[in-house]
Scaffold this motif. Structure first.
Motif, PDB file in Angstrom:
ATOM      1  N   UNK A 273       0.750  -1.025   0.079  1.00  0.00           N
ATOM      2  CA  UNK A 273       0.069  -0.129  -0.012  1.00  0.00           C
ATOM      3  C   UNK A 273       0.873   1.185   0.105  1.00  0.00           C
ATOM      4  N   UNK A 274       0.018   2.368   0.288  1.00  0.00           N
ATOM      5  CA  UNK A 274       0.758   3.693  -0.021  1.00  0.00           C
ATOM      6  C   UNK A 274       0.523   4.585   1.030  1.00  0.00           C
ATOM      7  N   UNK A 275      -0.122   4.188   2.131  1.00  0.00           N
ATOM      8  CA  UNK A 275      -0.384   5.218   3.367  1.00  0.00           C
ATOM      9  C   UNK A 275      -0.185   4.460   4.605  1.00  0.00           C
ATOM     10  N   UNK A 276      -0.621   5.043   5.601  1.00  0.00           N
ATOM     11  CA  UNK A 276      -0.487   4.288   7.147  1.00  0.00           C
ATOM     12  C   UNK A 276      -1.946   3.738   7.354  1.00  0.00           C
ATOM     13  N   UNK A 277      -1.967   2.283   7.723  1.00  0.00           N
ATOM     14  CA  UNK A 277      -3.216   1.705   8.196  1.00  0.00           C
ATOM     15  C   UNK A 277      -3.169   1.347   9.739  1.00  0.00           C
TER      16      UNK A 277
END
Length: 437
Positions: A273-277
Motif C-alpha cells: 500500500x501507499x499510506x498508514x493503516x
C-alpha cells in the motif's frame, strides 16, 4: 513489453484483493481541500472503478475550506472551540450554502461520462439525502456551540437500499434533528459513525500527507494500541477518527493522500500500500506452517533457490518437513518463512538445532520481519531446552552476526550434522548460544 508485463503482474496479484472486497462496504472520507486538488478527477475515476468491481461505497465529504472562504467573503469571523466550529444562526446559513454547493459539484463530478476513463458508458447513480439525524453538541466548558451537532442516528436501511442498487451514497456534514432543525457536523465524526453503523469493512481517510510520521519516520501500519500511543504525541484528527472507528469494530482504517494519483487502488489492491493503516485485529502474525502453506513457501524460496542462496527443495520434501516451518503472514498472505531442524547425536537425542530456509518476500524486507521471525525460532529452540542453534549460510552471515551469531568452524558442528556438510557450497557456519530460561 516490460511495462506491459508489470501491469499484467500487478493485475494478477490484485485479483485476490478484488474478490475479497466485492460486496463489502467501504466508507471514504475526503476533506474539502481534496475536492479542489488537481488529482480529484483521478480519484473520481478510481472510486467509480471500485463500484464497478462490486464494492459498496459511501463517500463522506468535508467542507471546511469552502466554508472558511465563504465566511471570509461575507466578513463573518470564524470561531472555534478546539478544532470544532461554533455555529451561530448567521454562520449556519453560510455553512448550509457552502456545503450544498459542494455536494452538487460532487454529484456532478460522478455523473459525467468521460470516454477516456473508467467512467465511460457507466450509469453510476449518486444518492444523497436526509440520512443523518443529529442532536446539538450543547454547551462545552461554558461555550454554547450553537447549531454545531453530533450524529444521533444513521438511516441504515435507506443507505443499504441505495448500496444494494450499486449507487454511490454521498453523506454531507449536515444532520436534521427530530424537531426539524439543521446542525453542522464534523465530517470525520460522521465518517466514523457511518462506518460503525454500516459495519464497513474499511474506513478510508484522505488527507494531504500519505503517511503518519513518528520521530521523522514514515509509519506504514499501527495496531490500535500503537496508534493510541502515537495519538498522545501526534495532533492528528484523521488518526483520532481512525482510532474511533477501529475501537467501534471496523477492522481497518487507512490514511491516504488525496494528492497522490492511484493511492487508493494501490492501498487496496497491493500488499504494502501507499499510506498508514490502523488495524484492530491481527494484521500480521507469526505462526507454525500447515500443509496447505506449501505453495506459499515455495513462492518465497524458489527465487532464492534459483540464485543459489538456498538449497533446492522439492514440494514432496517440503510437505514431509512442513512441521519444521514457521511463517510470517500479512493479511493471510505468507511473506516470510524459516525452518528449525533438530540436530540429533549418535544416540538420537536432540543436542542443538539448525535454522534454515530463511526467506522474506522482497516487498517486506527492511520492516523488522526477519528479526521477528528469528526471535520466534529462538523461542522454539529454548522451549526444547537446547543450548545452541546453528546457521549455515553463503551470503547472509553479516545479518546473522548482527543478531548475535558468531562464526565458527565446520568442526564445531555436532558430529551428525558435520557429516552432512556440503563442501561444494562452502557455507559459513554460525552459532548462537542460548541462555537458559
Amino acid at each position: 513489453m516490460e511495462t506491459e508485463n508489470s501491469t499484467l503482474n500487478w493485475f494478477r496479484n490484485a485479483a485476490p484483493y478484488i474478490n475479497d472486497l466485492r460486496g463489502r462496504t467501504l466508507v471514504v472520507a475526503i476533506p474539502g481541500e481534496g475536492f479542489e486538488h488537481e488529482n480529484f478527477r483521478n480519484l473520481v475515476h478510481d472510486l467509480t472503478l471500485l463500484i464497478s468491481l462490486g464494492v459498496r461505497l459511501v463517500l463522506v465529504h468535508g467542507a471546511r475550506a469552502q466554508v472558511n472562504r465563504a465566511l471570509e467573503s461575507t466578513g463573518i469571523q470564524s470561531r472555534f472551540y478546539g478544532n470544532t466550529r461554533i455555529s451561530d444562526r448567521e454562520t449556519l446559513e453560510i455553512i448550509k450554502a457552502a456545503i450544498g454547493k459542494l455536494r452538487f459539484e460532487i454529484e456532478a463530478a460522478f455523473s459525467q461520462g468521460l470516454p477516456d476513463s473508467p467512467m465511460a458508458r457507466s450509469a453510476l447513480k449518486v444518492v444523497s439525502g436526509n440520512f443523518v439525524t443529529a442532536r446539538p453538541v450543547g454547551i462545552i466548558d461554558g461555550t454554547d456551540m450553537g447549531w454545531t451537532g453530533k450524529v444521533r442516528r444513521m438511516e441504515v436501511s435507506a443507505i443499504t437500499r441505495a448500496l444494494d442498487e450499486s449507487s454511490l451514497v454521498v453523506l454531507s456534514p449536515l444532520g436534521t434533528s427530530l424537531t426539524g432543525e439543521l446542525f453542522s457536523l464534523n465530517y470525520l465524526d460522521l465518517a466514523a459513525e457511518a462506518a460503525r453503523a454500516l459495519k464497513a469493512e474499511k474506513l478510508i481517510l484522505f488527507r494531504d500527507q500519505p503517511f503518519l510520521e513518528i520521530d521523522g519516520e514514515a509509519v506504514y501500519d499501527l495496531s490500535i494500541n500503537q496508534a493510541e500511543e502515537a495519538a498522545e504525541a501526534i495532533d492528528s484528527e484523521t488518526l483520532n477518527c481512525a482510532l474511533l472507528a477501529c475501537n467501534a469494530g471496523i477492522p481497518r482504517a487507512h490514511l491516504l493522500s488525496y494528492a497522490e494519483d492511484g493511492a487508493l487502488l494501490q492501498e487496496l489492491f497491493s500488499r504494502e500500500g501507499t499510506g498508514t493503516m490502523i488495524y484492530r485485529d491481527s494484521y500480521e502474525v507469526v505462526r507454525r506452517a500447515r500443509i496447505n502453506d506449501v505453495g506459499g513457501i515455495l513462492g518465497l524460496i524458489r527465487p532464492l533457490e534459483k540464485q543459489g542462496i538456498l538449497v533446492r527443495r522439492s514440494r514432496e520434501k517440503l510437505e514431509a518437513e512442513i512441521d519444521h516451518f514457521t511463517l510470517v503472514e500479512v493479511d493471510g498472505t505468507p511473506v516470510a518463512c524459516a525452518a528449525l531442524y533438530p540436530i540429533l547425536d549418535e544416540q538420537g537425542d536432540t543436542v542443538a538445532a539448525e535454522i534454515a530456509c530463511v526467506a522474506i518476500h522482497p516487498e517486506f524486507r527492511g520492516g523488522g520481519r526477519g528479526a521477528k521471525l528469528l526471535a520466534h525460532m529462538e523461542r522454539q529452540a529454548k522451549a526444547l531446552e537446547l543450548p545452541e542453534i546453528f546457521v549455515l549460510t553463503t551470503q547472509t552471515e553479516h545479518w546473522f552476526i548482527e543478531h548475535g551469531f558468531t562464526q565458527v568452524e565446520v568442526s564445531d558442528l555436532p558430529a551428525t550434522r558435520k557429516s552432512m556438510y556440503n563442501i561444494q557450497r562452502n557455507s559459513r557456519v554460525l552459532r548462537k548460544r542460548l541462555a537458559r530460561q
